[in-house]
Design an enzyme around this catalytic site. Sequence first.
Site, PDB file in Angstrom:
ATOM      1  N   LYS A 260       0.860  -1.195   0.000  1.00 57.91           N
ATOM      2  CA  LYS A 260       0.000   0.000   0.000  1.00 57.91           C
ATOM      3  C   LYS A 260       0.888   1.234   0.000  1.00 57.91           C
ATOM      4  CE  LYS A 260      -3.268   2.632   2.887  1.00 57.91           C
ATOM      5  NZ  LYS A 260      -4.197   2.640   4.041  1.00 57.91           N
ATOM      6  N   ASP A 265      -2.316  10.161   4.010  1.00 56.28           N
ATOM      7  CA  ASP A 265      -3.743   9.812   4.080  1.00 56.28           C
ATOM      8  C   ASP A 265      -4.458  10.820   4.971  1.00 56.28           C
ATOM      9  OD1 ASP A 265      -6.243   8.685   4.267  1.00 56.28           O
ATOM     10  OD2 ASP A 265      -5.597   6.918   5.431  1.00 56.28           O
ATOM     11  N   LYS A 272      -9.829  12.911   8.471  1.00 56.87           N
ATOM     12  CA  LYS A 272      -9.451  12.472   9.806  1.00 56.87           C
ATOM     13  C   LYS A 272      -9.482  13.684  10.734  1.00 56.87           C
ATOM     14  CE  LYS A 272      -6.490   8.686   8.213  1.00 56.87           C
ATOM     15  NZ  LYS A 272      -7.161   7.522   8.832  1.00 56.87           N
ATOM     16  N   ASP A 284       1.616   5.855   5.888  1.00 63.60           N
ATOM     17  CA  ASP A 284       0.642   5.052   5.159  1.00 63.60           C
ATOM     18  C   ASP A 284       1.199   4.484   3.846  1.00 63.60           C
ATOM     19  OD1 ASP A 284      -1.827   3.935   5.506  1.00 63.60           O
ATOM     20  OD2 ASP A 284      -2.940   5.541   4.491  1.00 63.60           O
ATOM     21  N   ASP A 343     -12.097   7.407   3.708  1.00 65.56           N
ATOM     22  CA  ASP A 343     -10.910   7.091   4.501  1.00 65.56           C
ATOM     23  C   ASP A 343     -10.541   5.601   4.410  1.00 65.56           C
ATOM     24  OD1 ASP A 343      -8.761   7.580   6.101  1.00 65.56           O
ATOM     25  OD2 ASP A 343      -9.904   7.825   7.963  1.00 65.56           O
ATOM     26  N   GLU A 345      -9.387   4.070   1.943  1.00 63.14           N
ATOM     27  CA  GLU A 345      -8.844   4.283   0.598  1.00 63.14           C
ATOM     28  C   GLU A 345      -7.811   3.231   0.205  1.00 63.14           C
ATOM     29  OE1 GLU A 345      -7.630   5.647   3.246  1.00 63.14           O
ATOM     30  OE2 GLU A 345      -5.526   5.131   2.915  1.00 63.14           O
ATOM     31  N   ARG A 347      -7.663   0.023   0.561  1.00 64.67           N
ATOM     32  CA  ARG A 347      -8.234  -1.158  -0.110  1.00 64.67           C
ATOM     33  C   ARG A 347      -8.615  -0.849  -1.548  1.00 64.67           C
ATOM     34  NH1 ARG A 347     -12.808  -1.572   4.443  1.00 64.67           N
ATOM     35  NH2 ARG A 347     -11.054  -0.736   5.614  1.00 64.67           N
TER      36      ARG A 347
HETATM   37  N1  BES Z   1      -4.262   4.434   6.840  1.00 65.69           N
HETATM   38  C1  BES Z   1      -5.371   4.110   7.640  1.00 65.69           C
HETATM   39  C2  BES Z   1      -5.102   3.019   8.685  1.00 65.69           C
HETATM   40  C3  BES Z   1      -4.031   3.288   9.696  1.00 65.69           C
HETATM   41  C4  BES Z   1      -4.385   3.500  11.019  1.00 65.69           C
HETATM   42  C5  BES Z   1      -2.704   3.261   9.368  1.00 65.69           C
HETATM   43  C6  BES Z   1      -3.415   3.711  11.963  1.00 65.69           C
HETATM   44  C7  BES Z   1      -1.714   3.476  10.331  1.00 65.69           C
HETATM   45  C8  BES Z   1      -2.076   3.686  11.627  1.00 65.69           C
HETATM   46  C9  BES Z   1      -6.535   3.648   6.752  1.00 65.69           C
HETATM   47  O1  BES Z   1      -6.557   4.176   5.481  1.00 65.69           O
HETATM   48  C10 BES Z   1      -7.794   4.070   7.424  1.00 65.69           C
HETATM   49  O2  BES Z   1      -8.021   5.248   7.496  1.00 65.69           O
HETATM   50  N2  BES Z   1      -8.581   3.100   7.862  1.00 65.69           N
HETATM   51  C11 BES Z   1      -9.805   3.377   8.505  1.00 65.69           C
HETATM   52  C12 BES Z   1     -10.827   2.473   7.871  1.00 65.69           C
HETATM   53  C13 BES Z   1     -12.223   2.815   8.242  1.00 65.69           C
HETATM   54  C14 BES Z   1     -12.626   4.146   7.632  1.00 65.69           C
HETATM   55  C15 BES Z   1     -13.115   1.720   7.745  1.00 65.69           C
HETATM   56  C16 BES Z   1      -9.636   3.042   9.980  1.00 65.69           C
HETATM   57  O3  BES Z   1      -8.914   2.103  10.315  1.00 65.69           O
HETATM   58  O4  BES Z   1     -10.180   3.772  10.797  1.00 65.69           O
HETATM   59 ZN    ZN Z   2      -4.748   4.777   4.701  1.00 68.43          ZN
HETATM   60 MN    MN Z   3      -7.586   6.056   5.394  1.00 66.81          MN
END
Ligand code: BES
Ligand code: ZN
Ligand code: MN
Length: 492
Positions: A260, A265, A272, A284, A343, A345, A347
């Site tokens: 990834k 992000d 966020k 990220d 968010d 993104e 996937r």
């Molecule tokens: N990049 C984040 C996940 C992440 C969290 C990476 C902490 C490093 C440290 C990912 O893109 C994300 O935002 N995931 C969301 C998914 C949700 C919106 C379904 C999450 O984990 O909150």
């Molecule tokens: Zn992310």
């Molecule tokens: Mn995200």
Amino acid sequence: MEIRAINTPLLEWTGDCLAIGLFEDAVELTGDLATLDEKFAGILKELITEEEFKGKAGSSIVSRLGGNSPVRKVILVGLGKKEAWKLDTLRRSTAVVARAGKKQKSKTLGISLPIWNDDLAKTAQAMTEGVQLALYQDNRFKSEPEDKGPQVEQVDLLGLDGQEFAINRANQICSGVILARQLVAAPPNSVTPITMAETAEAIATEHGLQLEILEREDCEKLGMGAFLGVAQASDLPPKFIHLTYKPEGTPKRKLAIIGKGLTFDSGGLNIKGAGSGIETMKVDMGGAAATLGAAKAIGQLQPDVEVHFISAVTENMISGHAMRPGDILTASNGKTIEVNNTDAEGRLTLADALVYTEKLGVDAIVDLATLTGACVVALGDDIAGLFSPDDALSAQLEKASETSGEKIWRMPMEEKYFEGMKSGIADMKNTGPRSGGSITASLFLKQFVKETPWAHLDIAGTVWADKENGYNSPGATGFGVRTLVDWVLSDA
Ligand code: BES
Ligand code: ZN
Ligand code: MN
């Protein structure tokens, strides 16, 4: 810094600092150590008693040796319980020694630790990794280096003569780990999709890999609507990176590693908020960083295996061009996705990367992604989630992780949970309910792999360390590089 394997006996080594390892509850000095103690006028025994040294894993004590001793200082390092002696305990003990040696301002360091499992090569490799990874320091963004003290210049691994090959291999692997750490640690205004592509180009040129960069138009032609949906709010061009290592002759296997690659992000329009860790979202691209780090290592190691290194790199930003919550995107396999959360993104970018990769006809695909906060909640910062429908591939990765010391834990891919991803209008949504968030994310990815054995590693927790931990210093860990390299090199 030079790491050497030498045949100088323990009793004859001379230099700034000599390190000796002792198992827990077995700190009485016998054999060579007893003789050494005599040579040092009984100071080892005194130290052990005075400091109540028990040999606990990670513990260490240092003492100056008297007058004109040919060894200036001695370090005792605890190895933990003999029954629990693991390759990674050796690696961590060596890291403790390396840090202590540096703190003592030693330019030359001799290390005598027990051989792990009668395996000289693995011992030399793990010790070299422990030293290299513990002593690595990032001064790139300081106007003045913080640490101006003398650096360790020479490390002698005692009793490991003849292991130059293993040391060299470890150095090559560590160069990949350090590249990954540098990419993750660098801020998002310095590591961008453009510079990631440049890094891939540098690896290709230096180590003789093939490189293909797909620009936005190329991705459009391939119908990568999911990746491009994420990329559309960024002012920077997306870069789809495909590096290939091909051995001479017919490869034993063909493998692919996908990372990834979100250089930042923001969350997109589902931005966020405060307290979400938005300011840390440079990490990220940790999957892509590990992928490039593995490419750098594999390019030097030159195994008989063909390996593809792939990343769909972009930023997740906001602007008038941003994808909206509710937009429907079409991925390159024709599947439609209702974006109910911008968010989620990673996937989306991985979906198109997986479809592209499967067309290469490889024997197995592993992706690494800082995919979900839910995985961090489940497994914490030290353990990555392993998600795979394939038992054999999972076992290969678990074995590689045992060797590397990078912990992974297999998680269930409970099909039923995909119900939470059903969309009333498109083939699927990109986000399910809060519960089981790392599992639904993996089930989403699975929709983009048809038949190739595939595994997904969620490294959201392990990509970064808040505290010093063994050979990791606070900051980027380079997690994944050593496990992937071991997996590629293993005959399985
Ligand atoms: N990049 C984040 C996940 C992440 C969290 C990476 C902490 C490093 C440290 C990912 O893109 C994300 O935002 N995931 C969301 C998914 C949700 C919106 C379904 C999450 O984990 O909150
Ligand atoms: Zn992310
Ligand atoms: Mn995200």
